[in-house]
Design a protein around this motif. Structure first.
Motif, mmCIF file in Angstrom:
data_model
loop_
_atom_site.group_PDB
_atom_site.id
_atom_site.type_symbol
_atom_site.label_atom_id
_atom_site.label_comp_id
_atom_site.label_asym_id
_atom_site.label_seq_id
_atom_site.Cartn_x
_atom_site.Cartn_y
_atom_site.Cartn_z
ATOM 1 N N TYR A 123 -2.302 7.677 14.494
ATOM 2 C CA TYR A 123 -1.657 7.168 13.271
ATOM 3 C C TYR A 123 -1.287 5.691 13.419
ATOM 4 O O TYR A 123 -1.642 4.858 12.585
ATOM 5 N N ALA B 136 0.383 5.008 1.451
ATOM 6 C CA ALA B 136 -0.554 5.574 2.430
ATOM 7 C C ALA B 136 -0.243 7.033 2.741
ATOM 8 O O ALA B 136 0.186 7.372 3.844
ATOM 9 N N PRO B 137 -0.423 7.909 1.772
ATOM 10 C CA PRO B 137 -0.071 9.314 2.022
ATOM 11 C C PRO B 137 -1.084 10.013 2.930
ATOM 12 O O PRO B 137 -2.248 9.626 2.980
ATOM 13 N N SER B 138 -0.604 11.022 3.633
ATOM 14 C CA SER B 138 -1.502 11.868 4.417
ATOM 15 C C SER B 138 -1.774 13.118 3.583
ATOM 16 O O SER B 138 -0.827 13.734 3.085
ATOM 17 N N GLU C 245 -4.469 8.628 4.424
ATOM 18 C CA GLU C 245 -4.419 8.635 5.894
ATOM 19 C C GLU C 245 -4.725 10.027 6.427
ATOM 20 O O GLU C 245 -3.827 10.836 6.627
ATOM 21 N N HIS D 271 9.836 6.147 9.375
ATOM 22 C CA HIS D 271 8.827 5.361 10.102
ATOM 23 C C HIS D 271 9.419 4.164 10.840
ATOM 24 O O HIS D 271 8.675 3.391 11.458
ATOM 25 N N ARG E 22 8.077 1.820 3.052
ATOM 26 C CA ARG E 22 7.894 3.242 3.357
ATOM 27 C C ARG E 22 9.238 3.839 3.751
ATOM 28 O O ARG E 22 10.247 3.139 3.813
ATOM 29 N N ARG F 1 0.837 -1.205 0.000
ATOM 30 C CA ARG F 1 0.000 0.000 0.000
ATOM 31 C C ARG F 1 0.864 1.243 0.000
ATOM 32 O O ARG F 1 1.978 1.267 0.501
HETATM 33 N N1 GLU Z 1 0.673 8.303 6.400
HETATM 34 C C1 GLU Z 1 2.066 8.126 6.625
HETATM 35 C C2 GLU Z 1 2.854 9.228 5.951
HETATM 36 O O1 GLU Z 1 2.333 9.898 5.091
HETATM 37 C C3 GLU Z 1 2.592 6.824 6.043
HETATM 38 C C4 GLU Z 1 2.345 5.725 6.960
HETATM 39 C C5 GLU Z 1 2.926 4.399 6.567
HETATM 40 O O2 GLU Z 1 3.337 4.216 5.432
HETATM 41 O O3 GLU Z 1 2.902 3.558 7.411
HETATM 42 O O4 GLU Z 1 3.985 9.437 6.310
#
Ligand code: GLU
Length: 452
Positions: A184, A7-9, A41, A206, A202, A5
């Motif tokens: 989050y 998963a951008p914010s 996200e 993280h 990612r 996936r």
């Molecule tokens: N939403 C997070 C971000 O934009 C990514 C989270 C993830 O990949 O676990 O940094």
């Protein structure tokens, strides 16, 4: 089956660093014949904006990074997170915490002063169930915290290798915030679990969240996915890539006239061991592996991106460039000439003023004001135009006939004809400018420099 996936914010425009994450997931999914999920996200209500979400999708589409599932939006999944909170509360793996913001702030400050990461001290960990009920009845605001396991967490990261987190790394972190939206770490874990994500690819920023997410998987009795944290991008000063380094957003590059092929190619090979630099999508997929990604930071070099862009502009069929630039077929010959040497589409657009601009641009004008042979060049050109001579070779002959030296008058001739000091070879561009435009420039120069 592989399932990944992105998963951008939606708290800003798509950044080149995030593009790298998206691309790594996309290439990996395609290589493995897997599924690529897009998940927005937006649990950070204050910073998330619908306009940024729309822009993210638009930028991904422009880049050709196509998702197979989604976009899922975390704000649409609140009930799912709440149900999972209940499960953890029932199992005694989470608890309600009534500590005031002020107290937590005080604790954070104290930790900061000691140079330690802030950690929750566990005040509400073992509150008496009756006390909890009373507080709730009285309407006291609360958050839900995870009852973190005190144990060492080991991860075999597919890029960094074995990483070990000490038993006190994870504190009783928040799962559900006061406004009853998930944190989050909680939303990510529930989603990765329910969506059956097999590989989390990612950015290395993280890594420190990973033990929290692994513990939550364990709390739900599930196997965590594999993790691969790619390195972060830096500027030439080796500091994390930021606005200070110039353009960093996909749409800034697009507006500059960087082709999507160049951007995906460059970003797609950043920090990777690759057999060759120029690769189309198929080759990028073919050569992709997580182990080809370096664990060390990668330099993002705009000049290098521009080099890729130049290569792609030259290689692309002229009709594709016309399409990219929204120009009609009448421009084909001009674009075919300009694309030979242009670094960006923006540059092509600028150079189109050779055929359409009036007058002479500043640098050219400054040159002419110093050019000793200007009146001779203009007079010969004027003569040639009056005689109806429009072949470049004939004009050269005419100028040489006046005793002027080609080497010396050439730049003057270029500036008078094209309005610029640089551009495609004069003999190639000359026939495309047309008699009218050259006549207009000649009279512009005559007026500007008071020539007869
Ligand atoms: N939403 C997070 C971000 O934009 C990514 C989270 C993830 O990949 O676990 O940094």
């Amino acid at each position: 089956m592989v399932k990944v996936r992105f998963a951008p914010s939606p708290t800003g425009y798509l950044h080149v660093g995030n593009t790298r994450t998206a691309l790594a997931n996309y290439l990996f999914a395609r290589k493995e014949g897997g599924v690529f999920v897009l998940r927005v996200e937006d649990t950070d209500v204050e910073r998330s904006e619908a306009a940024y979400e729309a822009a993210l999708l638009e930028d991904l589409r422009w880049l050709g990074i196509a998702w197979d599932e989604g976009p899922y939006r975390q704000s649409d999944r609140t009930d799912i997170y709440r149900a999972h909170i209940e499960t953890l509360l029932e199992k005694g793996l989470a608890y309600k915490c009534f500590c005031s913001k002020e107290r937590l702030e005080e604790m954070r400050k104290q930790a900061q002063d000691k140079g330690e990461p802030p950690k929750y001290d566990g005040t509400c960990r073992d509150l008496d169930p009756d006390a909890v009920r009373d507080l709730e009845k009285a309407g006291a605001p609360y958050v839900v915290r995870f009852r973190a396991f005190k144990k060492v967490i080991r991860v075999r990261d597919l890029i960094h290798g074995e990483i070990q987190f000490p038993a006190d790394h994870v504190d009783d972190f928040i799962l559900l915030k006061q406004e009853l939206t998930p944190s989050y770490n909680f939303a990510v874990t529930v989603d990765d679990m329910l969506m059956g994500i097999t590989h989390v690819i990612r950015g290395a920023d993280h890594i420190s969240n990973t033990p929290k997410q692994i513990m939550l998987f364990q709390a739900f009795g599930q196997e965590p996915p594999r993790y691969a944290h790619h390195s972060l991008l830096t500027g030439h000063d080796q500091k994390p890539l930021s606005k200070r380094h110039g353009a960093t957003h996909v749409r800034e590059f697009r507006d500059m006239g960087i082709l999507r092929q160049a951007l995906t190619n460059y970003v797609g090979i950043l920090g990777r061991n690759v057999p060759r630099e120029i690769m189309d999508e198929e080759e990028l997929i073919e050569t992709f592996s997580l182990s080809s990604l370096s664990p060390s930071d990668s330099l993002f070099d705009l000049e290098k991106l521009v080099w890729f862009n130049k290569e792609y502009i030259r290689k692309l069929p002229t009709d594709s460039i016309l399409l990219e630039m929204g120009l009609p077929a009448a421009y084909r010959d001009k674009i075919a000439l300009l694309q030979e040497n242009a670094r960006t589409l923006g540059e092509i657009r600028q150079f189109l003023d050779i055929f359409e601009g009036t007058g002479i641009e500043e640098e050219g004008s400054a040159y002419l004001s110093e050019a000793k042979n200007l009146s001779a060049v203009v007079a010969s050109l004027d003569d040639a135009l009056k005689d109806g001579v429009m072949s470049f070779d004939e004009i050269l002959k005419k100028l040489e006939g006046t005793g002027l030296k080609k080497r010396e008058f050439f730049m003057t001739l270029r500036v008078v004809c094209t309005g610029r000091k640089n551009g495609p070879p004069l003999k190639d561009v000359f026939p495309l400018i047309g008699r009218d435009m050259i006549t207009r420039r000649v009279s512009w120069v005559k007026t500007r420099f008071s020539l007869p």
